[in-house]
Write a protein that holds these residues in place. Structure first.
Motif, PDB file in Angstrom:
ATOM      1  N   LEU A  86      -5.052   6.402  -1.836  1.00  0.00           N
ATOM      2  CA  LEU A  86      -4.400   4.936  -1.497  1.00  0.00           C
ATOM      3  C   LEU A  86      -4.326   4.172  -2.839  1.00  0.00           C
ATOM      4  O   LEU A  86      -5.185   3.900  -3.441  1.00  0.00           O
ATOM      5  N   ASP A  87      -2.983   3.592  -2.778  1.00  0.00           N
ATOM      6  CA  ASP A  87      -2.541   2.754  -4.000  1.00  0.00           C
ATOM      7  C   ASP A  87      -2.425   1.647  -3.480  1.00  0.00           C
ATOM      8  O   ASP A  87      -1.426   1.284  -2.977  1.00  0.00           O
ATOM      9  N   GLY A  88      -3.282   0.524  -3.875  1.00  0.00           N
ATOM     10  CA  GLY A  88      -3.180  -0.885  -3.543  1.00  0.00           C
ATOM     11  C   GLY A  88      -2.674  -1.729  -4.605  1.00  0.00           C
ATOM     12  O   GLY A  88      -2.712  -3.084  -4.540  1.00  0.00           O
ATOM     13  N   TRP A  95       0.984  -1.288  -0.078  1.00  0.00           N
ATOM     14  CA  TRP A  95      -0.114  -0.024   0.067  1.00  0.00           C
ATOM     15  C   TRP A  95       0.701   1.355  -0.018  1.00  0.00           C
ATOM     16  O   TRP A  95       1.750   1.430   0.766  1.00  0.00           O
TER      17      TRP A  95
END
Length: 446
Positions: free
Chosen positions: A75-77, A41
């Motif tokens: 938020l980069d998942g 993340w």
């Protein structure tokens, strides 16, 4: 839906002018896919504060000024999930008259406006059987793009909906469905493409080389201001005729119409090429079109959110009632992204998008955007412009520019932006205006 591309799921839309230049890559880099679990993340925090002034055209009332504060959380998942939250808060500094509130009322006066809080929500990737995306639609095209091409659901500056689209694959079928406003009854449509090679000979090694697609789009006209409903449909056939590593070329043909409107039809033939290298992503298309009875390809285009109330031209009527001469046109489109290091991610040295259509009866339409980075990516300049109905009375022109200069190692940046706008009045007319702002922002992107 080509052998190289099967419809991207975009996420990042942080800028009003340059947002379209900050998309996520269609295929994550190998090292991105193999990130350790504790680094799976990534979080980006951003806050911008600017002075913003709306400047009406002469004779259309007083200026309005605001302090605009814009927080952002990203938020980069990875390839399967991403979330981008944040929206401008415009606090009045001057103007607006005695009845005007502290917060700009037009930004929050309908249910659809609350959709602007979600700038991007991505679930699934290009390789997943199902993918979903919600947020602002900027230069959105529905697969073959003969009904919805380069459409923006934020062209009306007082209407801030969240749109969304869903992509899905089932055997030889590939589908994309979209809504321009997930909180209101507005523009909705879908396109279903059938892989003919899959049907006739079994699952191919390269999918989408020979396809037959059907699309339909309907505007209910019940959000963002009332307008006449309209429905269009289109049938398309595509054949990929050249495939090389990093390159492909395709031919296309199609026919469309307006159900319930006799004699409203159009036809199109054309060709396109896609080229991909480690530093370049380029798509080119050229089409010859025939329009008859008021139907035209690209009906839901970059100007649609304004044209549905008042189309460009001398008549001063809504697009659904505006006459459109029978004739031919030539359409060309170019999408070019280039980076000196490696194409992909949020940073690109150049992102260019241009669509031009010339009609046999003397009209020209142009929609273009370009973003360029200089000085080790410390300075980014973005421009966009729209010209509709050029060469005819009543042509419409809109433009905007934005610049960002990163300071102190990149955490702090100065920004300035300005351009022209058209505001919808209660009487259904369009009021010319302009905007300008300067300010500062801080984030942890570097």
């Amino acid at each position: 839906m080509r052998t190289m591309r099967r419809g991207a799921v975009w996420l990042w839309l942080p800028l009003p002018v340059a947002a379209w230049a900050e998309d996520v890559p269609e295929a994550p880099p190998v090292e991105e896919e193999r990130r350790p679990l504790d680094e799976a993340w990534r979080i980006l925090l951003r806050v911008e504060a600017t002075t913003l002034a709306f400047l009406p055209h002469a004779g259309f009332g007083a200026d309005e000024g605001f302090l605009q504060v814009e927080p952002t959380l990203i938020l980069d998942g990875g390839a399967e999930f991403g979330l981008n939250l944040g929206t401008p808060r415009r606090l009045r500094l001057w103007g607006g008259g005695g009845a005007a509130g502290f917060v700009r009322r037009e930004d929050w006066d309908s249910l659809s406006d609350f959709g602007q809080v979600v700038r991007g929500l991505k679930l699934g990737s290009n390789d997943a059987p199902v993918g979903v995306w919600f947020g602002a639609l900027e230069s959105y095209s529905l697969l073959s793009a003969h009904l919805v091409r380069r459409y923006s659901n934020r062209s009306n500056p007082d209407y801030h909906p969240a749109g969304g689209f869903l992509t899905g694959t089932l055997g030889p079928l590939y589908t994309q469905a979209f809504a321009s406003d997930v909180l209101g009854a507005r523009l909705m449509g879908a396109e279903v493409a059938l892989d003919l090679e899959h049907v006739l000979f079994g699952k191919p090694r390269a999918q989408g080389r020979y396809t037959l697609a059907l699309s339909a789009v309907h505007d209910w006209g019940e959000a963002g201001g009332h307008a006449s409903p309209v429905t269009l449909a289109h049938l398309d056939a595509t054949a990929v005729v050249v495939v090389r590593p990093g390159f492909e070329a395709h031919l296309l043909a199609g026919w469309g119409g307006r159900p319930g409107a006799g004699g409203a039809w159009g036809a199109v033939v054309g060709a396109g090429v896609d080229a991909v290298t480690p530093t370049l992503d380029m798509r080119l298309r050229l089409e010859v079109r025939r329009q008859h009875g008021g139907f035209r390809q690209g009906y839901f285009g970059p100007d649609y959110e304004l044209a549905r109330f008042k189309a460009a031209g001398p008549e001063g009527v809504a697009l659904a009632e505006a006459p459109f001469p029978d004739g031919y046109s030539t359409y060309g489109e170019a999408e070019v992204g280039w980076d000196a290091v490696r194409y992909g991610g949020l940073s690109k040295h150049l992102k260019l998008s241009l669509g031009v259509e010339a009609f046999s009866w003397g009209r020209f339409d142009v929609d273009g955007r370009v973003a360029v980075q200089f000085f080790a990516r410390s300075l980014e300049v973005a421009l966009k412009g729209l010209g509709v109905g050029m060469g005819q009375p009543g042509a419409r022109y809109l433009g905007a520019a934005e610049a960002r200069w990163r300071l102190l190692g990149g955490k702090l940046y100065a920004m300035g932006t300005g351009g022209t706008l058209l505001f919808l009045t209660p009487e259904g007319t369009l009021r010319p205006g302009a905007f300008a702002s300067v300010g500062l922002g801080v984030d942890n992107a570097r």
